[in-house]
Write a protein that holds these residues in place. Structure first.
Motif, PDB file in Angstrom:
ATOM      1  N   ASP A  55       0.776  -1.233   0.000  1.00  0.00           N
ATOM      2  CA  ASP A  55       0.000   0.000   0.000  1.00  0.00           C
ATOM      3  C   ASP A  55       0.811   1.288   0.000  1.00  0.00           C
ATOM      4  N   PHE A  56       2.013   1.279  -0.508  1.00  0.00           N
ATOM      5  CA  PHE A  56       2.818   2.493  -0.597  1.00  0.00           C
ATOM      6  C   PHE A  56       3.021   3.164   0.761  1.00  0.00           C
ATOM      7  N   THR A  75       1.151   3.444   3.396  1.00  0.00           N
ATOM      8  CA  THR A  75       0.016   4.282   3.765  1.00  0.00           C
ATOM      9  C   THR A  75      -0.134   4.356   5.276  1.00  0.00           C
ATOM     10  N   TYR A 121      -2.945   8.566   4.056  1.00  0.00           N
ATOM     11  CA  TYR A 121      -2.059   9.085   3.017  1.00  0.00           C
ATOM     12  C   TYR A 121      -0.916   8.115   2.715  1.00  0.00           C
ATOM     13  N   ALA A 122      -0.648   7.938   1.421  1.00  0.00           N
ATOM     14  CA  ALA A 122       0.519   7.171   0.987  1.00  0.00           C
ATOM     15  C   ALA A 122       1.783   7.859   1.490  1.00  0.00           C
ATOM     16  N   ARG A 158      -5.727  11.089  -5.841  1.00  0.00           N
ATOM     17  CA  ARG A 158      -5.877   9.641  -5.680  1.00  0.00           C
ATOM     18  C   ARG A 158      -5.254   8.962  -6.890  1.00  0.00           C
ATOM     19  N   SER A 160      -4.534   4.568  -3.341  1.00  0.00           N
ATOM     20  CA  SER A 160      -3.936   5.442  -2.333  1.00  0.00           C
ATOM     21  C   SER A 160      -4.219   6.914  -2.600  1.00  0.00           C
ATOM     22  N   TRP A 218      -2.404  10.554  -2.211  1.00  0.00           N
ATOM     23  CA  TRP A 218      -1.067  11.128  -2.140  1.00  0.00           C
ATOM     24  C   TRP A 218      -1.188  12.628  -1.870  1.00  0.00           C
ATOM     25  N   ALA A 221       6.201   7.371  -7.562  1.00  0.00           N
ATOM     26  CA  ALA A 221       5.749   6.440  -6.521  1.00  0.00           C
ATOM     27  C   ALA A 221       6.881   5.478  -6.183  1.00  0.00           C
ATOM     28  N   GLY A 275       6.249   0.195  -2.374  1.00  0.00           N
ATOM     29  CA  GLY A 275       6.678   0.496  -1.016  1.00  0.00           C
ATOM     30  C   GLY A 275       7.259  -0.676  -0.242  1.00  0.00           C
TER      31      GLY A 275
END
Length: 137
Positions: free
Chosen positions: A11-12, A14, A20-21, A46, A50, A52, A71, A76
């Motif tokens: 999920d980057f 988050t 938030y990412a 968005r 996610s 951002w 990204a 992530g």
């Protein structure tokens, strides 16, 4: 025998409280300022699953034009862990820029070990990313 199910996507990094990412850090700032910087809620977008946030409208526009450039690689996931065949989420404060890729690491030691031989670990991480669910949308 059935093929194993693909692992759930990462999920980057988050933040569970804000949603938030990158825990609210501006992904473009890593490339411009060479450090994480907090984004502002009035500059959000968005992408994928996610949300951002960005320091300014220019960073937001750059991300919207090419989100895969800014990204984090592997959605992530820590590339050193991926190279070893497992997943662990990277932390926005523990990062490295490798070429035009933002890499997040779970620990200082993982970052140190990865940077000792980035070409080898990056190739192994790429080989494992899809199977382990660490791909960007």
């Amino acid at each position: 025998m059935a093929a194993p199910a693909r692992a759930p996507a990462q999920d980057f990094a988050t933040d569970v409280m804000t949603g938030y990412a990158l825990a609210g850090h501006d992904p473009v700032a890593y490339f411009i300022d060479r450090r994480p910087r907090e984004g502002r809620p009035d500059h959000e977008v968005r992408w994928g699953e996610s949300v951002w946030v960005f320091l300014n409208e220019g960073n937001r526009a750059a991300f919207e034009a090419d989100p895969r450039t800014y990204a984090p690689a592997f959605a992530g996931c820590d590339p050193y862990a991926l190279a070893a065949g497992f997943t662990t989420a990277g932390k926005p404060q523990l990062f490295a820029l490798n070429g035009r890729r933002l890499l997040l690491f779970h620990s200082e030691i993982n970052r140190f070990l990865f940077l000792a031989d980035p070409r080898t670990y990056l190739a192994a991480a790429e080989d494992n990313a899809e199977r382990l669910g660490c791909l960007a949308p």
